[in-house]
Design a protein around this motif. Structure first.
Motif, short mmCIF file in Angstrom:
data_model
loop_
_atom_site.label_atom_id
_atom_site.label_comp_id
_atom_site.label_asym_id
_atom_site.label_seq_id
_atom_site.Cartn_x
_atom_site.Cartn_y
_atom_site.Cartn_z
N ARG A 143 0.83 -1.22 0.00
CA ARG A 143 0.00 0.00 0.00
C ARG A 143 0.86 1.26 0.00
NH1 ARG A 143 -1.91 2.84 4.36
NH2 ARG A 143 -1.21 1.24 5.81
N LEU A 144 2.02 1.16 0.66
CA LEU A 144 2.89 2.34 0.76
C LEU A 144 3.93 2.39 -0.37
CD1 LEU A 144 3.30 2.32 4.64
CD2 LEU A 144 1.82 3.78 3.27
N GLY A 145 3.72 1.53 -1.36
CA GLY A 145 4.56 1.61 -2.57
C GLY A 145 5.85 0.80 -2.50
N GLY A 146 6.03 -0.04 -1.48
CA GLY A 146 7.25 -0.86 -1.38
C GLY A 146 7.18 -2.08 -2.29
N ASP A 147 8.35 -2.68 -2.51
CA ASP A 147 8.46 -3.83 -3.40
C ASP A 147 8.18 -5.12 -2.61
OD1 ASP A 147 9.10 -5.75 -5.25
OD2 ASP A 147 11.26 -5.32 -5.25
N VAL A 148 7.11 -5.81 -2.95
CA VAL A 148 6.79 -7.06 -2.23
C VAL A 148 6.97 -8.29 -3.14
CG1 VAL A 148 5.24 -6.06 -0.50
CG2 VAL A 148 4.30 -6.76 -2.71
N SER A 149 7.66 -8.10 -4.26
CA SER A 149 7.76 -9.19 -5.23
C SER A 149 8.52 -10.41 -4.68
CB SER A 149 8.41 -8.70 -6.52
OG SER A 149 9.68 -8.17 -6.23
N ARG A 150 9.32 -10.21 -3.65
CA ARG A 150 10.03 -11.36 -3.04
C ARG A 150 9.12 -12.18 -2.14
NH1 ARG A 150 13.34 -7.53 -1.79
NH2 ARG A 150 13.35 -7.69 0.47
N PHE A 151 8.00 -11.59 -1.77
CA PHE A 151 7.17 -12.19 -0.72
C PHE A 151 5.89 -12.83 -1.21
CE2 PHE A 151 9.14 -8.31 1.33
CZ PHE A 151 10.28 -9.00 1.74
N VAL A 152 5.51 -12.52 -2.45
CA VAL A 152 4.26 -13.10 -3.00
C VAL A 152 4.51 -13.56 -4.43
CG1 VAL A 152 2.70 -11.68 -1.57
CG2 VAL A 152 3.39 -10.85 -3.82
N LEU A 157 0.92 -10.58 -6.77
CA LEU A 157 1.55 -9.29 -7.03
C LEU A 157 0.69 -8.46 -7.99
CD1 LEU A 157 4.14 -7.75 -6.32
CD2 LEU A 157 5.17 -8.68 -8.39
N ARG A 158 0.19 -9.11 -9.01
CA ARG A 158 -0.66 -8.41 -9.99
C ARG A 158 -1.87 -7.78 -9.30
NH1 ARG A 158 0.68 -12.56 -13.59
NH2 ARG A 158 -1.14 -13.80 -13.05
N ARG A 159 -2.50 -8.56 -8.42
CA ARG A 159 -3.70 -8.05 -7.71
C ARG A 159 -3.34 -6.89 -6.79
NH1 ARG A 159 -8.99 -10.61 -8.15
NH2 ARG A 159 -8.53 -12.54 -9.20
N LEU A 160 -2.20 -7.03 -6.09
CA LEU A 160 -1.80 -5.96 -5.17
C LEU A 160 -1.53 -4.68 -5.95
CD1 LEU A 160 0.54 -7.94 -2.75
CD2 LEU A 160 -1.53 -6.72 -2.08
N GLU A 161 -0.90 -4.83 -7.12
CA GLU A 161 -0.60 -3.65 -7.94
C GLU A 161 -1.89 -3.00 -8.42
OE1 GLU A 161 3.84 -5.02 -9.46
OE2 GLU A 161 2.12 -5.30 -10.81
#
Ligand code: PNS
Length: 166
Positions: A143-152, A157-161
């Protein structure tokens, strides 16, 4: 030993959204079960204000595990033990990360045993890479614009984006 019945495990949770830690635990549970049912709770006991609807959470779970037919999924309302009974599950799987998880997990396991003693709760620890990971942190960092690609995984990731863009 000859087993007539397949060993079925239920892995319940909010999965809002499913993280790589959850994925790791689900895949590990195939070491003790022939089939694992990832059960997405419509309303978890500790409601945290879900980001995704139960349908979206279930869809992500399905996408993430489409490579392995031994991992099934469903959503449920009501008591976990009722679902476990219905599915003929011998085990309830829960991930255990740190000591801080223990009290809540211990209480839940005891209550579930009181309600239906046929299923054993089994705690599995995720790979060290995910030992600190939680869905709530993933939601916040994303939500705060950080990179979560390592975690999901990619579908999550597509949905979060998509949510962040809204
Ligand atoms: O990922 P979570 O939010 O920690 O999962 C909690 C969950 C869904 C496993 C738990 O809240 C649950 O089992 N809810 C269903 C209702 C129920 O059976 N409650 C009695 C257990 S104490």
């Amino acid at each position: 030993m000859i087993r007539e019945q397949p060993v079925v495990a239920i892995y319940p949770g909010s999965f809002d959204p499913i993280t790589k830690g959850h994925e790791d635990v689900a895949r590990r549970s195939l070491r003790i079960a022939d089939r694992v049912v990832v059960a997405v709770a419509q309303n978890a006991s500790q409601t945290k204000g879900n980001l995704f609807s139960v349908e979206e959470r279930l869809e992500m779970v399905r996408e993430v595990f489409q490579d392995d037919e031994r991992i099934e999924s469903c959503h449920f309302e009501g008591l976990l033990v009722d679902l476990a009974r219905e599915m003929g599950a011998q085990f309830v799987i829960r991930g255990l990360r740190a000591v801080s998880d223990f009290e809540y997990e211990f209480q839940m396991a005891q209550m579930n045993r009181e309600l239906w003693s046929e299923a054993e709760t089994v705690f599995l620890t995720p790979d060290q890479r995910y030992a600190f990971l939680s869905a709530s942190q993933v939601r916040e960092v994303s939500r705060l614009g950080g990179d979560v690609s390592r975690f999901v995984s990619a579908p999550v990731l597509r949905r979060l984006e998509r949510v962040s863009e809204e």
